[in-house]
Design an enzyme around this catalytic site. Structure first.
Site, PDB file in Angstrom:
ATOM      1  N   ARG A  95       0.919  -1.349  -0.055  1.00 17.60           N
ATOM      2  CA  ARG A  95       0.084  -0.070   0.008  1.00 17.60           C
ATOM      3  C   ARG A  95       0.870   1.134   0.033  1.00 17.60           C
ATOM      4  O   ARG A  95       0.609   2.268  -0.836  1.00 17.60           O
ATOM      5  CB  ARG A  95      -0.972  -0.144   1.267  1.00 17.60           C
ATOM      6  CG  ARG A  95      -1.970   0.965   1.319  1.00 17.60           C
ATOM      7  CD  ARG A  95      -1.955   2.232   1.719  1.00 17.60           C
ATOM      8  NE  ARG A  95      -1.388   2.208   3.001  1.00 17.60           N
ATOM      9  CZ  ARG A  95      -0.483   2.894   3.503  1.00 17.60           C
ATOM     10  NH1 ARG A  95       0.197   3.674   2.960  1.00 17.60           N
ATOM     11  NH2 ARG A  95      -0.149   2.890   4.799  1.00 17.60           N
ATOM     12  N   ARG A 273      -9.778 -23.352  16.891  1.00 19.60           N
ATOM     13  CA  ARG A 273      -8.709 -23.549  17.994  1.00 19.60           C
ATOM     14  C   ARG A 273      -9.453 -24.213  19.395  1.00 19.60           C
ATOM     15  O   ARG A 273     -10.226 -23.456  19.789  1.00 19.60           O
ATOM     16  CB  ARG A 273      -7.988 -22.304  18.415  1.00 19.60           C
ATOM     17  CG  ARG A 273      -7.070 -22.705  19.526  1.00 19.60           C
ATOM     18  CD  ARG A 273      -5.879 -23.373  19.305  1.00 19.60           C
ATOM     19  NE  ARG A 273      -5.052 -23.224  20.642  1.00 19.60           N
ATOM     20  CZ  ARG A 273      -4.082 -24.242  20.579  1.00 19.60           C
ATOM     21  NH1 ARG A 273      -3.662 -25.042  19.700  1.00 19.60           N
ATOM     22  NH2 ARG A 273      -3.158 -24.160  21.726  1.00 19.60           N
ATOM     23  N   GLU A 368       3.809   9.983   8.141  1.00 15.05           N
ATOM     24  CA  GLU A 368       2.713  10.838   7.479  1.00 15.05           C
ATOM     25  C   GLU A 368       1.920  11.584   8.809  1.00 15.05           C
ATOM     26  O   GLU A 368       0.834  11.594   8.714  1.00 15.05           O
ATOM     27  CB  GLU A 368       1.673  10.215   6.761  1.00 15.05           C
ATOM     28  CG  GLU A 368       2.363   9.085   5.711  1.00 15.05           C
ATOM     29  CD  GLU A 368       2.931   9.777   4.514  1.00 15.05           C
ATOM     30  OE1 GLU A 368       2.417  10.955   4.307  1.00 15.05           O
ATOM     31  OE2 GLU A 368       3.605   9.113   3.518  1.00 15.05           O
TER      32      GLU A 368
END
Lengths: 389, 248
Positions: A95, A273, A368
């Protein structure tokens, strides 16, 4: 494990257009077929899957909101967000590649560049034939980029650049770098091509996070570029911040994909599980975690969907992007960690994607605009008082 | 060259099928629908032939409004135009094939592609029936095609071998997995598909010949039995397989 079918607790498909859903499903299929089977190996070996670039380009996943005349898809922002979401379900590194190329390289060339610069670079960047990177952060200037030391100096018909950039996604493999430097005290954007004398981009090694992504330094030592490589419409810190706003928008969507991958893995695991003779999903403590995870994903989706519609309508404020980036990164990381807990010891193995996503999200939460900086951006917005300068 | 591809709108392969309250149809609530996977091979092959020899490809689907979603995907992959043959009623393979064949009579394609089967009812009949209604040759389970000089050479999957056949056009070809690797619709393709119209025509009437009386899920799987370990267990296992399971 059951095939991933998306997470849509609030029937959000109802508020998406058919073509937005088709975009999402296409990228989902691509990630399932081409990214997930190879990503753990790349992560283990700390290599970027360059072989995916031509397909990513052909599919139109780079700079997909930019106009068709530059070889882009001209999609709306919600479709773009969904692309980011699905890519990051594969890996944050994949991404990041598309995000940087589209939002931080193509966007500034489109917004601040000349028509020649657009025509020269955008189609090649859209197809993945050329790779770009974005150089703003410096070793000593992260959250306060206005203090940057990188300088540009006009000499005849050329600019001379000096300085160093750090934490640059795609740096080493880039054909062109959008470098931000001070020219007579004002921050301007410059295009620096690979192979320019005085320019190098060594790869940073030893990352525990974003291992399937290239992170580099950019070194500019009396690097000379022609004057037409200035992005003429750029000026001031606002210009790179406009780029970051685009990228942050994509991150807000992207991390939902990582969170969905973790939730999906944990849900499936909890149903299969067996402990104390029953699936662990029957225990209240596990159910509480799963409930928290799906609730936070759903809230994040709603934020992003509205964010996208506002971006398309042109009513979006950067503080709203900050809120979505901050919130979604925070919860995606929390979800990845919870997912690891549900998987117990198995959670640390790369047979499952959760530890990789958790490690990646540590970076995504920070890059960012850190979680803290976004906190203060919103803080300033609501109180009217800046806690930083 | 005019090519028609028949596409069907089917529940996703991951669907956990629930039988509807009438006991004769499936409960469609919460079911995701997709372009029938075998039809994807058909679409891809049609596009490859068009890219090589030129011409036009039309996608045809018979059913409800919802089928438009599947037609849009075919358009996004690169199909030139789409036709929805509208009918809201359930049809058996015979009636579906009849409806499509009636439309194809007017379109007059040189080549008709279908997926070898739709993964919803798995009847594997539509391709053959269309060929019969139109009086055309048909090639089923095709895994390789070569088109040159108005003739089509095809490789078919048969039990334990491949059969090589040749047919003249027009003809019907039913695509099998392995024929090609279907492309992903690109984002640009998806944007262009939005601009391509889907023609809507009332499907020609046809009576179904097969009536569904009821649907039943297979009985729940019983847990297995461990009769012992090692060589000592073999006689008992053989006895049970012979006397209880009656399989040897």
């Amino acid at each position: 494990m059951a095939k991933f079918q998306g997470v849509d607790y609030f029937d959000l498909d109802d508020v998406l257009e058919d073509d937005e859903i088709l975009v999402r499903n296409t990228v989902r299929e691509f990630v399932e077929d081409k990214v997930i089977p190879i990503i753990e190996k790349h992560n283990r070996e700390s290599t970027f899957p360059k072989e995916l670039i031509p397909i990513i380009g052909e599919l139109g996943l780079i700079g997909s909101t930019l106009p068709e005349k530059y070889g882009c898809a001209g999609m709306n922002n919600v479709a773009y967000g969904l692309v980011m979401q699905e890519l990051e379900r594969g890996d944050s590194g994949i991404r990041s590649f598309a995000s940087v190329q589209g939002a931080l390289v193509m966007y500034p060339i489109y917004t601040f560049g000349t028509e020649e610069q657009r025509e020269h670079w955008l189609p090649k960047l859209a197809s993945g034939e050329k790779i770009g990177c974005f150089g703003l952060t410096e070793p000593d200037y992260g959250s306060n980029p206005s203090g940057m030391k990188t300088r540009a100096e006009k000499k005849g018909d050329r600019y001379i650049l000096n300085g160093a950039k750090m934490w640059i996604t795609n740096g080493t493999i880039a054909d062109v770098a959008v470098v931000w430097a001070k020219l007579d005290g004002e921050i301007r954007g410059f295009l620096v091509e690979k192979g320019t004398k005085g320019f190098s981009a060594p790869e940073m090694k030893g990352k525990h996070s974003l291992r399937a992504s290239v992170t580099s330094e950019l070194v500019l030592e009396d690097c000379e570029i022609p004057e037409e490589n200035l992005l003429p419409e750029s000026g001031g810190l606002k210009s790179p911040l406009m780029c970051l706003n685009q990228a942050r928008y994509g991150i807000a969507w992207g991390v939902l994909g990582a969170a969905m991958a973790c939730y999906h893995t944990a849900l499936d695991y909890s149903q299969t599980r067996i402990q104390f003779d029953k699936p662990i999903g029957s225990f209240q403590l596990i159910q509480e975690k799963l409930t928290h995870m799906v609730t936070e994903i759903t809230k994040g989706q709603l934020l992003c969907w509205k964010l996208g519609r506002m971006k398309d309508a042109g009513t979006l404020k950067h503080t709203q992007v900050s809120m979505a980036k901050r919130n979604n990164c925070y919860h995606a990381l929390e979800i990845a960690r919870m997912s690891r807990e549900i998987l117990g010891a198995n959670g640390i193995l790369d047979e499952y994607p959760v530890m990789r996503h958790a490690a990646n999200l540590e970076s995504v939460k920070t890059y960012e605009g850190t979680h803290e900086i976004h906190t203060l951006i919103i803080g300033q917005d609501v109180t009217g008082i800046a806690a930083f300068t | 060259m005019k090519i028609a591809v028949c596409v069907s709108h089917v529940p996703d392969t991951e669907t956990k099928v629930k039988i509807g309250s009438d006991g004769k149809t499936i409960d469609t609530s919460g079911v995701n629908y997709i372009l029938n996977p075998y039809d994807e091979f058909a679409v891809e092959e049609a596009l490859k032939i068009r890219e090589k020899d030129g011409g036009e490809v039309v996608a045809v689907s018979l059913g409800e409004d919802a089928n438009k979603e599947t037609l849009r995907k075919a358009l996004a992959m690169g199909i030139d135009k789409a036709v929805l043959l509208k009918d809201e009623h359930e049809r058996d393979s015979y009636a579906v094939a009849k409806g499509i064949a009636e439309y194809l009579k007017s379109y007059e394609p040189d080549l008709i592609f279908v997926g070898k089967q739709s993964i919803d009812y798995d009847n594997l009949q539509v391709g053959g029936l269309i060929a019969e209604f139109l009086g055309l040759p048909s090639v089923s389970v095709a895994v390789k095609l070569e088109y040159a000089d108005g003739k089509l050479k095809a490789e078919r999957e048969i039990e334990g071998a491949h059969e090589h056949v040749e047919v003249t056009l027009p003809c019907v070809v039913a695509a099998q997995r392995g024929l090609n690797e279907p492309r992903y619709p690109s984002l640009k393709g998806i944007m262009q598909a939005k601009k391509k119209p889907i023609e809507e025509i009332e499907a020609a009437q046809a009576e179904s010949r097969v009536k569904v009386l009821g649907m039943k899920k297979p009985p729940e799987k019983q847990p297995g039995k461990i009769v012992g370990e090692g060589v000592d267990a073999v006689p008992e296992l053989v006895r049970l397989l012979r006397e209880e399971a009656k399989v040897i």
